[in-house]
Design a protein around this motif. Structure first.
Motif, PDB file in Angstrom:
ATOM      1  N   ASN A   5       0.633  -1.174  -0.023  1.00  0.00           N
ATOM      2  CA  ASN A   5      -0.090  -0.070  -0.024  1.00  0.00           C
ATOM      3  C   ASN A   5       0.840   1.286   0.179  1.00  0.00           C
ATOM      4  O   ASN A   5       0.378   2.396   0.543  1.00  0.00           O
ATOM      5  N   GLN A   6       2.020   1.115  -0.557  1.00  0.00           N
ATOM      6  CA  GLN A   6       2.766   2.281  -0.862  1.00  0.00           C
ATOM      7  C   GLN A   6       2.721   2.957  -2.137  1.00  0.00           C
ATOM      8  O   GLN A   6       2.679   2.015  -3.169  1.00  0.00           O
ATOM      9  N   ALA A   7       2.437   4.323  -2.197  1.00  0.00           N
ATOM     10  CA  ALA A   7       2.679   4.885  -3.371  1.00  0.00           C
ATOM     11  C   ALA A   7       3.620   4.922  -4.171  1.00  0.00           C
ATOM     12  O   ALA A   7       4.948   4.948  -3.682  1.00  0.00           O
ATOM     13  N   ILE A   8       3.354   4.650  -5.474  1.00  0.00           N
ATOM     14  CA  ILE A   8       4.717   4.721  -6.616  1.00  0.00           C
ATOM     15  C   ILE A   8       4.311   5.619  -7.254  1.00  0.00           C
ATOM     16  O   ILE A   8       3.268   5.788  -8.062  1.00  0.00           O
ATOM     17  N   ASP A   9       5.587   6.374  -7.980  1.00  0.00           N
ATOM     18  CA  ASP A   9       5.724   7.424  -8.721  1.00  0.00           C
ATOM     19  C   ASP A   9       6.563   7.486  -9.838  1.00  0.00           C
ATOM     20  O   ASP A   9       6.789   8.315 -10.668  1.00  0.00           O
ATOM     21  N   ALA A  10       7.343   6.347  -9.857  1.00  0.00           N
ATOM     22  CA  ALA A  10       8.430   6.026 -10.809  1.00  0.00           C
ATOM     23  C   ALA A  10       8.568   4.725 -11.351  1.00  0.00           C
ATOM     24  O   ALA A  10       8.497   3.765 -10.185  1.00  0.00           O
ATOM     25  N   GLY A  11       8.851   4.453 -12.375  1.00  0.00           N
ATOM     26  CA  GLY A  11       9.303   3.115 -13.013  1.00  0.00           C
ATOM     27  C   GLY A  11       8.122   2.317 -13.432  1.00  0.00           C
ATOM     28  O   GLY A  11       6.996   2.928 -13.462  1.00  0.00           O
ATOM     29  N   PRO A  12       8.276   0.882 -14.108  1.00  0.00           N
ATOM     30  CA  PRO A  12       7.358   0.397 -14.805  1.00  0.00           C
ATOM     31  C   PRO A  12       6.118  -0.090 -13.807  1.00  0.00           C
ATOM     32  O   PRO A  12       6.719  -0.920 -12.715  1.00  0.00           O
ATOM     33  N   VAL A  13       4.975  -0.172 -14.156  1.00  0.00           N
ATOM     34  CA  VAL A  13       4.043  -0.749 -13.057  1.00  0.00           C
ATOM     35  C   VAL A  13       3.019  -1.522 -14.144  1.00  0.00           C
ATOM     36  O   VAL A  13       2.887  -0.946 -15.234  1.00  0.00           O
ATOM     37  N   VAL A  14       2.355  -2.489 -13.782  1.00  0.00           N
ATOM     38  CA  VAL A  14       1.180  -3.072 -14.130  1.00  0.00           C
ATOM     39  C   VAL A  14      -0.078  -3.114 -13.433  1.00  0.00           C
ATOM     40  O   VAL A  14       0.238  -3.068 -12.162  1.00  0.00           O
ATOM     41  N   PHE A  15      -1.322  -3.181 -14.050  1.00  0.00           N
ATOM     42  CA  PHE A  15      -2.455  -3.331 -13.211  1.00  0.00           C
ATOM     43  C   PHE A  15      -3.384  -3.937 -14.146  1.00  0.00           C
ATOM     44  O   PHE A  15      -3.184  -3.994 -15.188  1.00  0.00           O
ATOM     45  N   ARG A  16      -4.442  -4.517 -13.325  1.00  0.00           N
ATOM     46  CA  ARG A  16      -5.373  -5.128 -13.887  1.00  0.00           C
ATOM     47  C   ARG A  16      -6.495  -4.457 -14.549  1.00  0.00           C
ATOM     48  O   ARG A  16      -7.044  -3.790 -13.671  1.00  0.00           O
ATOM     49  N   ASP A  17      -6.883  -4.448 -16.018  1.00  0.00           N
ATOM     50  CA  ASP A  17      -7.968  -3.733 -16.236  1.00  0.00           C
ATOM     51  C   ASP A  17      -8.849  -4.953 -16.953  1.00  0.00           C
ATOM     52  O   ASP A  17      -8.809  -5.402 -17.985  1.00  0.00           O
ATOM     53  N   GLY A  18      -9.906  -5.343 -16.101  1.00  0.00           N
ATOM     54  CA  GLY A  18     -10.664  -6.388 -16.438  1.00  0.00           C
ATOM     55  C   GLY A  18     -10.052  -7.860 -16.481  1.00  0.00           C
ATOM     56  O   GLY A  18      -9.336  -7.987 -15.390  1.00  0.00           O
ATOM     57  N   ASP A  19      -9.892  -8.563 -17.568  1.00  0.00           N
ATOM     58  CA  ASP A  19      -9.306  -9.609 -17.709  1.00  0.00           C
ATOM     59  C   ASP A  19      -7.853  -9.353 -18.336  1.00  0.00           C
ATOM     60  O   ASP A  19      -7.019 -10.274 -18.629  1.00  0.00           O
TER      61      ASP A  19
END
Length: 778
Positions: A328-342
């Motif tokens: 639950n730490q905020a991230i503002d730099a670097g590559p991130v991935v998240f789920r958008d539906g499937d």
């Protein structure tokens, strides 16, 4: 900041005292529009030694001075005009002049960031008031043009709201009297005179830790000399008005840090994007100073000199990233991935995506005038003025790649805008039927815009060699004449003509750092414009009017010479070969009044040729990566303006308004897709009004305004509303209450956006806000 204002005011007051006490003729000092139009009354020169005591000129509420550059009766005027008085302004907790115009029929006003807008929008007669190019509406302060020399835009924060005596909004083309920029109309901000000894104090506090304070003192000495000094400040911690957005690509769960919190959304054109966080609060700081001197040499000769200085700064506080990792730490730099539906999607975050731009704004205006009544029938007026936006205090600072909230590389853009204005005018009555006005105008403009890399965008970095640059000078000389003819007691005709000679020179431009600065050939053009208007009194309280006029606008220095690349890599080019725009307009209207109800209804049409339009230049760049200003189009605008004043009782006043604007592009060879489309940044429907209740101790006002959605593109493809960057329909109601416990003291409470409407005008609106304050007046 305070030291700057102190130095400015001391210098100005010293010069003023030398000029006035020494009785030096101020024949080349700029004028306030108020005094030239109303000469001290006199039927004949008094005998020596028996001269009447000088009396400061006064404009009556039933008189307007803008429509004819001379006094005329508002009710029987042959043009469309609305007057906003100081009493109207004080019935609402407005902090800038443009806010006071929100309930004027025919005026299309909007603010993107509440009180923190550096350049709000005011448009008229089918011409957009888009802040970056508000150049088809002429805005003057006591007759002195306020439109800047670079884009023609207006800094509505430049004039302290407490120093405004009245605002005259005259709609329709007025190039025959005022020249360029007056295609859609003229807005004249008339400042407060020095009429007696008085002092005003105002203190307000409100939502977002907003502090608004002002003070004013005025007095008259020796029966001839008037002095006033006023200071105003506005500071706010602001609110988070803009989401940070970024597009994503399809990925796998291992393409970066897995996060939650990113919100899928759409762009205003309907493309998929994502809200990754919120930019920081819009921190706002504005200070203004006005000093004015008046001197009555005699009952016939009057002089005034004033200086207005304004500084403001808008910057962003700490931002918030919505991306949260497993801890639950905020991230503002670097590559991130998240789920958008499937599907997993990937975004590469960087602090620069959250950092806002610091906007610096400054205006320094000095103006003076001399008016001399030769006799009861002839008046001479001499004006001169200077408007300056110094480069170090006018521009913006933006972060570049690698920057963080603590600092880092960026760019500094500095904008110089400087204009000098002069006018000499004679007005007089010839015979019994002719009221003549004739004059000469001179305006010179200088502008420079420079972008430089810096090691620290926060303001204390080392600057490198400039990357882009544009500069030019312009000069316009004009002669005008107008005749107001009284044909009979019921019928009058006003006709005017003006000739302008325009010269732009020293034009230079640099597109990028590797490229050289290129000079451009001088440009010259001339224009003759005219207007004829007629008024007919059909009955005692029924007045008909009609007018036909032509207008023009010369291209701005920004449109001619500014070349740069935007953040997407698109090359934006000026065009040194642009020709002036021309408009032909006509209107018909009726004023119907009674003791209880009066109404003003106008229908107008205008057509513009050689419309200056930014279009994709596929001839120069077949890839579509270049956009250039061109005389690419023609447009047609028509509309209806309705204003009604209702006084059902002595303690109640109602003023509903409605404006219909139907403005479309009729020809654009470079962008055929725009033909038939609505003109950008204009609402088709605007409705609203005010309701005020008065008693001996209480004043209460409710203001309502509803405007339909706008398009931001010439092809009207941005149809998705309610998303960041869109321009959707806005409805708002504001309330104001003032209680006077004792004479000279008023306790105020205001609530803006009472129903907490949530809407986008590119930025999100501030929501419901409250303000409480005390006003002391003696």
């Amino acid at each position: 900041m305070l030291l700057w204002f102190r130095d400015q005011s001391l210098a100005v007051l010293t010069v003023c005292l030398v000029l006035l006490v020494g009785a030096t003729p101020l024949s080349m000092v700029h004028a306030a529009e108020r005094e030239p139009q109303v000469a001290p009354a006199a039927s004949a020169a008094p005998p020596p030694g028996q001269e009447d005591p000088p009396v400061p000129p006064k404009v009556e509420e039933s008189v307007i001075v803008t429509a004819a550059r001379g006094t005329t009766d508002r009710e029987t005027s042959p043009v469309s005009v609305t007057v906003v008085t100081r009493a109207d302004i004080e019935k609402r907790a407005v902090v800038a002049v443009d806010q006071a115009l929100a309930t004027v029929e025919g005026a299309a006003t909007w603010r993107q960031r509440g009180i923190a807008d550096t350049e709000a929008s005011v448009g008229m007669r089918g011409f957009s008031g888009r802040p970056s190019g508000q150049n088809r509406i002429l805005v003057v302060v006591d007759g002195q043009p306020l439109n800047n020399s670079y884009t023609g835009s207006v800094n509505w924060n430049a004039i302290p709201i407490g120093e405004v005596d009245r605002v005259e909004v005259v709609r329709g083309p007025f190039s025959s009297l005022y020249g360029g920029n007056a295609m859609g109309g003229v807005i004249n901000i008339i400042t407060r005179p020095v009429d007696r000894r008085s002092f005003d104090l105002l203190g307000r506090y409100g939502t977002y830790d907003t502090r608004n304070y002002s003070g004013r003192f005025s007095d008259r000495f020796f029966g001839r000399l008037g002095v006033s000094v006023a200071y105003e400040g506005l500071v706010s911690d602001g609110y988070r008005n803009q989401e940070a957005t970024q597009t994503a690509t399809v990925s796998t769960a291992t393409g970066g840090t897995l996060v939650t919190g990113i919100v899928p959304t759409l762009t205003r054109a309907g493309a998929a994007t994502n809200i990754i966080g919120l930019r920081g609060n819009g921190l706002w700081d504005r200070t203004s100073l006005r000093a004015r001197l008046e001197y009555a040499f005699s009952s016939r000769t009057f002089a005034s000199l004033q200086h207005i200085g304004q500084r403001s700064r808008l910057e962003n506080g700490a931002y918030e990233s919505f991306a949260r990792d497993g801890a639950n730490q905020a991230i503002d730099a670097g590559p991130v991935v998240f789920r958008d539906g499937d599907v997993f999607r990937r975004i590469v975050l960087a602090p620069t995506a959250f950092l806002g731009t610091t906007i610096r704004s400054a205006t320094e205006l000095t103006q003076g005038q001399v008016t001399h009544a030769v006799n009861a029938r002839h008046l001479l007026r001499f004006q001169a003025g200077y408007v300056n936006a110094p480069p170090r205090a006018n521009g913006n600072d933006a972060a570049s790649a690698g920057a963080t909230l603590a600092g880092g590389p960026g760019t500094v853009t500095q904008q110089l805008s400087r204009g000098i204005f002069g006018n000499a005018q004679w007005s007089g009555t010839v015979g019994r039927a002719h009221q003549l006005t004739a004059g000469v105008d001179l305006r010179t403009d200088q502008s420079e815009t420079t972008t430089l890399p810096t090691t620290n965008y926060l303001g204390d970095g080392v600057l490198s060699a400039r990357t882009t640059y544009a500069a030019a000078r312009a000069r316009t000389v004009a002669v005008y004449v107008q005749d107001a003819i009284t044909v009979s007691e019921r019928f009058s005709v006003t006709a005017g003509v003006r000739g302008d000679a325009w010269h732009t020179y020293d034009g230079r431009s640099q597109k990028s750092a590797p490229e050289p600065t290129l000079p451009f050939d001088d440009r010259r053009a001339s224009a003759f414009t005219g207007k004829v208007a007629a008024a007919f009194r059909l009955a005692d309280r029924t007045n008909l009017r009609a007018s036909l006029g032509t207008a023009f606008r010369t291209p701005s220095i920004f449109e001619l010479y500014r070349d740069t690349r935007n953040s997407t890599g698109t090359l934006l080019l000026g065009n040194p070969d642009l020709d002036p725009e021309f408009a032909t307009s006509w209107e018909v209207g009726v004023r119907q009044g009674s003791a209880k109800v009066s109404a003003d209804v106008t229908y107008y049409e205008n057509r513009i040729r050689d419309l200056v339009f930014r279009s994709t230049d596929t001839v120069f760049d077949p890839t579509g990566g270049t956009s250039r200003f061109l005389n690419a189009g023609q447009s047609r605008a028509r509309g209806v303006e309705v204003g009604v004043d209702v006084r059902p009782a002595s303690w109640l006043a109602l003023r509903p308004i409605y404006t219909l604007t139907d403005s479309i592009i009729t020809k654009n060879d470079n962008a055929p897709g725009s033909v038939g489309k609505q003109y950008p940044f204009l609402s088709r429907h605007i409705a609203g009004g005010t309701a005020s209740i008065f008693t001996s101790r209480w004043t209460a006002t409710v203001t309502a305004r509803l405007q339909s959605a706008m398009f931001a593109t010439d092809t009207n493809t941005d149809t998705t509303k309610g998303v960041p960057g869109s321009y959707e329909a806005v409805g708002e109601a504001d309330a104001f209450v003032a209680f006077r416990p004792v004479r000279g003291v008023s306790v105020e409470l205001a609530c803006d956006n009472v129903f907490n409407g949530d809407a986008y005008l590119f930025y999100r609106n501030p929501g419901r806000t409250f303000t409480a304050g005390v006003r002391i007046r003696r």
